[in-house]
Scaffold this motif. Structure first.
Motif, PDB file in Angstrom:
ATOM      1  N   SER A  43       0.812  -1.215   0.000  1.00  0.00           N
ATOM      2  CA  SER A  43       0.000   0.000   0.000  1.00  0.00           C
ATOM      3  C   SER A  43       0.845   1.264   0.000  1.00  0.00           C
ATOM      4  N   ASN A  44       0.444   2.212  -0.838  1.00  0.00           N
ATOM      5  CA  ASN A  44       1.004   3.564  -0.782  1.00  0.00           C
ATOM      6  C   ASN A  44       0.123   4.497   0.039  1.00  0.00           C
ATOM      7  N   PHE A  45      -1.186   4.254  -0.011  1.00  0.00           N
ATOM      8  CA  PHE A  45      -2.107   5.078   0.765  1.00  0.00           C
ATOM      9  C   PHE A  45      -3.486   4.443   0.739  1.00  0.00           C
ATOM     10  N   ASN A  65      -6.449  10.171   5.699  1.00  0.00           N
ATOM     11  CA  ASN A  65      -5.601   9.654   4.627  1.00  0.00           C
ATOM     12  C   ASN A  65      -4.254   9.150   5.155  1.00  0.00           C
ATOM     13  N   CYS A  67      -0.728   7.565   4.646  1.00  0.00           N
ATOM     14  CA  CYS A  67       0.210   7.479   3.519  1.00  0.00           C
ATOM     15  C   CYS A  67       1.447   6.713   3.971  1.00  0.00           C
ATOM     16  N   LYS A  69       4.323   6.252   1.813  1.00  0.00           N
ATOM     17  CA  LYS A  69       5.469   6.554   0.956  1.00  0.00           C
ATOM     18  C   LYS A  69       6.431   7.424   1.740  1.00  0.00           C
ATOM     19  N   ASP A  72       5.768   7.378   7.314  1.00  0.00           N
ATOM     20  CA  ASP A  72       4.343   7.125   7.495  1.00  0.00           C
ATOM     21  C   ASP A  72       3.667   8.347   8.109  1.00  0.00           C
ATOM     22  N   GLY A 141      -8.374   3.442  -2.240  1.00  0.00           N
ATOM     23  CA  GLY A 141      -6.948   3.229  -2.057  1.00  0.00           C
ATOM     24  C   GLY A 141      -6.571   1.777  -1.878  1.00  0.00           C
TER      25      GLY A 141
END
Length: 321
Positions: A43-45, A65, A67, A69, A72, A141
């Motif tokens: 998962s990226n987001f 949200n 995230c 990438k 965290d 997502g």
């Protein structure tokens, strides 16, 4: 045997992502949104939006949200009249991990949304858009969702039973025949004991939501009579035996066990919700929205059943009686 939800308790199970789960009548203080799921391994987001309409481009009262990438981070914001507001960010103590299950609860308060994750307070986001305008929960997502539950919703009678992408459990009570439900208890300790005001009655639904940690061996739900100390229904999940046992303790002795079931929905490291509805001659038990079993009354004077107990190797999220 059709699933009949508790009054004000409606769930979307295993939806395709992206998905929208409607909130009928808007939000009001005291309501809560429970979301259980698992973050994708790569998962990226992912995002959870409290939307003011069920279409793209609608205002968003709360944008949540996480995230993954780089560092965290969880971003909070609103979207109104085509523009994003000022971001609020949390970079420490992020409870979401790639490949791990989670449960988040959005508790609606008069001035804010209190967001809890895995039973622990995580962030408070002050209202920027009136809560009454919120019409749905939108999830998108890199995430797999097990359930989205609205507690305290005022959903109307009827309506579609299965919207695209998931099974929406809709109310099915005849008019003027609604059972009385108590206030949900969030994240109670285990073991948990509570009185059932007025005793058990037909067409009443009891909800138990929780999580089985890794290494958990068993847990139980007991419906008891404090007057006789009998256990009218003993619902006992035994992971070490791969069995779900139902029984009664009457007059100091256990009866014959019932173990047959079409499937076993309980696994360590996963969330569950159990719905137990008391019928005229039997209990009807559903797990994660699916019919699981029936159990005929062995203790016939159900009004004398006035105590609910939950114990064992679980973490409780919510109990509603």
């Amino acid at each position: 045997m059709a699933f009949v939800p508790a009054q004000g308790y409606y769930t979307l199970y295993n939806p395709d992502i992206p998905c929208r789960s409607p909130i009928y009548g808007g939000l009001r203080p005291g309501m809560a949104i429970y979301i259980t799921g698992k973050v994708s391994k790569n998962s990226n987001f992912f995002a959870v939006n409290m939307g003011c309409g069920q279409y793209d481009g609608t205002d968003i009262a709360l944008h949540f949200n996480p995230c993954f990438k780089g560092r965290d981070t969880v971003v909070f914001n609103t979207f109104q009249s085509g523009s994003w507001g000022g971001e609020e960010r949390k970079n420490k103590g992020i409870p979401f991990r790639r490949g791990n299950p989670f449960e988040m609860a959005i508790l609606v308060q008069p001035g804010s949304y209190q967001v809890n994750v895995n039973g622990i307070p995580f962030y408070e986001f002050r209202h920027r858009i009136p809560m009454e305008r919120v019409q749905c929960v939108h999830v998108a997502g890199d995430v797999k969702i097990q359930s989205i539950t609205t507690v305290g919703s005022g959903a109307p009678m009827g309506g579609p039973a299965y919207p695209p992408g998931g099974a929406m459990i809709q109310p099915a009570y005849p008019s003027m025949n609604l059972p009385v439900m108590g206030t949900p208890i969030y994240n109670p300790p285990v073991p948990y004991y509570t009185n059932i005001p007025g005793g058990v009655s037909p067409k009443r639904t009891f909800i138990v939501k929780g999580f089985i940690p890794q290494g958990g061996q068993s847990f139980h739900i007991n419906f008891k009579s404090s007057r006789t100390n009998d256990i009218a229904l003993h619902f006992n999940v035994r992971l070490n035996e791969n069995a779900v046992v139902r029984n009664s303790l009457l007059g100091g002795g256990w009866g014959n066990e019932e173990r047959s079931a079409p499937f076993n929905p309980f696994k360590a490291g996963q969330y569950f919700d159990i719905s137990i509805r008391t019928g005229n001659g039997r209990y009807k038990i559903f797990v994660n929205g699916q019919q699981f079993c029936e159990y005929a009354h062995r203790f016939p004077n159900v009004q004398m059943i006035d105590t609910l107990e939950v114990g064992g190797n679980i973490v409780l999220s919510l109990v509603q009686i």
